[in-house]
Design an enzyme around this catalytic site. Structure first.
Site, PDB file in Angstrom:
ATOM      1  N   LYS A  61      56.454 137.198  67.230  1.00  0.00           N
ATOM      2  CA  LYS A  61      57.670 136.409  67.444  1.00  0.00           C
ATOM      3  C   LYS A  61      58.952 137.200  67.166  1.00  0.00           C
ATOM      4  O   LYS A  61      59.952 136.662  66.691  1.00  0.00           O
ATOM      5  CB  LYS A  61      57.644 135.123  66.618  1.00  0.00           C
ATOM      6  N   THR A  65      57.426 139.304  74.146  1.00  0.00           N
ATOM      7  CA  THR A  65      57.309 138.919  75.556  1.00  0.00           C
ATOM      8  C   THR A  65      58.562 139.336  76.328  1.00  0.00           C
ATOM      9  O   THR A  65      58.477 139.786  77.480  1.00  0.00           O
ATOM     10  CB  THR A  65      57.079 137.403  75.675  1.00  0.00           C
ATOM     11  N   HIS A 120      50.277 143.734  67.916  1.00  0.00           N
ATOM     12  CA  HIS A 120      51.036 143.307  66.740  1.00  0.00           C
ATOM     13  C   HIS A 120      50.531 144.034  65.483  1.00  0.00           C
ATOM     14  O   HIS A 120      50.932 143.697  64.371  1.00  0.00           O
ATOM     15  CB  HIS A 120      50.896 141.802  66.510  1.00  0.00           C
ATOM     16  N   SER A 150      60.728 131.393  63.562  1.00  0.00           N
ATOM     17  CA  SER A 150      60.088 131.398  64.868  1.00  0.00           C
ATOM     18  C   SER A 150      58.569 131.450  64.729  1.00  0.00           C
ATOM     19  O   SER A 150      57.841 130.746  65.454  1.00  0.00           O
ATOM     20  CB  SER A 150      60.580 132.588  65.688  1.00  0.00           C
TER      21      SER A 150
END
Length: 305
Positions: A61, A65, A120, A150
């Site tokens: 987060k 993306t 990640h 988030s």
């Protein structure tokens, strides 16, 4: 009638989501990961990178993306239709993720070169072949407070992650580093230090929000591309929060593990939203803890613009 049918579809999706069992968690070298990742760890650790692989790395987060879509559009010279050829998780395999039928490793191994991959993983858990092959890596980091908020909302809607509990409970979990993929502090500091000895472009979410075209140009240059200004402008527009939120290829709207009615995958996309979540006491505690954790690094973040 159309509205009633849509409501029925949403109800069915929510029921399916509710029936998905929560993922179990285990650890690799003290870092919390989903249990299937841990069971698959030898395969992940021994993954063979190729010299022309590009890796996009981040803490969850932090703008992953967003960065992926920027990269894909740069690689495809701003071709919007091409960037919508498939959902983003198929265009850029998620290296350590393990699904019911396959894994990110399987998808990566089946993909022709040059590959763009996503992870990640903290620096110490990245498969060694990425260092051996000197692969280019783009890392994106986000200020800890916004990142925490988030991540909390992401965990509330994603059955692929543990139930975060209440905000107050999650605050403690995050502070102790007992979240999936480990401590935010260790993650951002580890990758920051590594950039001195490896080809890593280290980006900041806040800088991307402040001047997206400047940061997109950095990515373009890092990838060895030379696009015209009008193409860069097109990429800026098509990677805006509003456009990506309405793009089914980037917004995971068909992922059965995500319940967008609880919290959208793309929630706000702003800097400073932590002010709407943190109590005064939490902010004071966090600031004190932050000073201690960040005393040994030159890394710094903006908490508002």
């Amino acid at each position: 009638m159309e509205g009633m049918a849509k409501d029925k579809v949403e109800e069915t999706k929510e029921l399916e989501w509710a029936l998905i069992p929560p993922r179990e968690v285990s650890q690799v070298d003290g870092v919390f990961l989903e249990k299937n990742m841990c069971n698959n760890w030898d395969k992940i650790w021994n993954f063979q990178a190729k010299p022309d692989d590009l890796l996009i790395a981040s803490y969850p987060k932090a703008g992953t993306t967003w960065t992926q879509e920027i990269v894909d559009l740069i690689q495809n010279n701003g071709d919007i239709e091409n960037s919508r050829r498939a959902p983003i998780h198929l265009r850029h395999p998620f290296l350590e993720w393990v699904r019911v039928v396959n894994s990110g490793i399987d998808e990566a191994n089946a993909m022709p070169s040059p590959r763009t991959l996503k992870t990640h993983l903290p620096i110490q858990l990245l498969p060694p072949s990425f260092w051996e092959k000197k692969c280019k890596i783009i890392y994106v980091a986000r200020n800890a407070k916004d990142n925490m908020v988030s991540y909390y909302y992401f965990q509330t809607m994603n059955k692929g992650l543990p139930d975060p509990g209440s905000w107050d409970e999650y605050f403690e979990t995050f502070m102790s580093g007992k979240v999936m993929w480990g401590s935010w502090f260790d993650h951002v500091k580890g990758w920051w230090k590594k950039k001195d000895s490896h080809p890593i472009l280290y980006l900041f979410y806040e800088e991307m929000m402040k001047d997206p075209k400047r940061e997109i140009r950095k990515v373009m240059e890092f990838l060895g591309k030379n696009l015209k200004e009008e193409v860069l402008d097109k990429i800026v527009n098509n990677t805006s929060f509003a456009v990506m939120k309405n793009n089914p290829m980037t917004n995971y709207i068909n992922d059965i593990e995500m319940n967008h009615s609880l919290s959208p995958f793309m929630r706000k996309g702003v800097v400073g939203d932590w002010k709407n979540q943190f109590t005064e006491d939490q902010n004071k505690r966090f600031n004190e803890d932050y000073e201690k954790h960040m005393a040994d690094t030159s890394l710094s973040f903006f908490e508002e613009l």
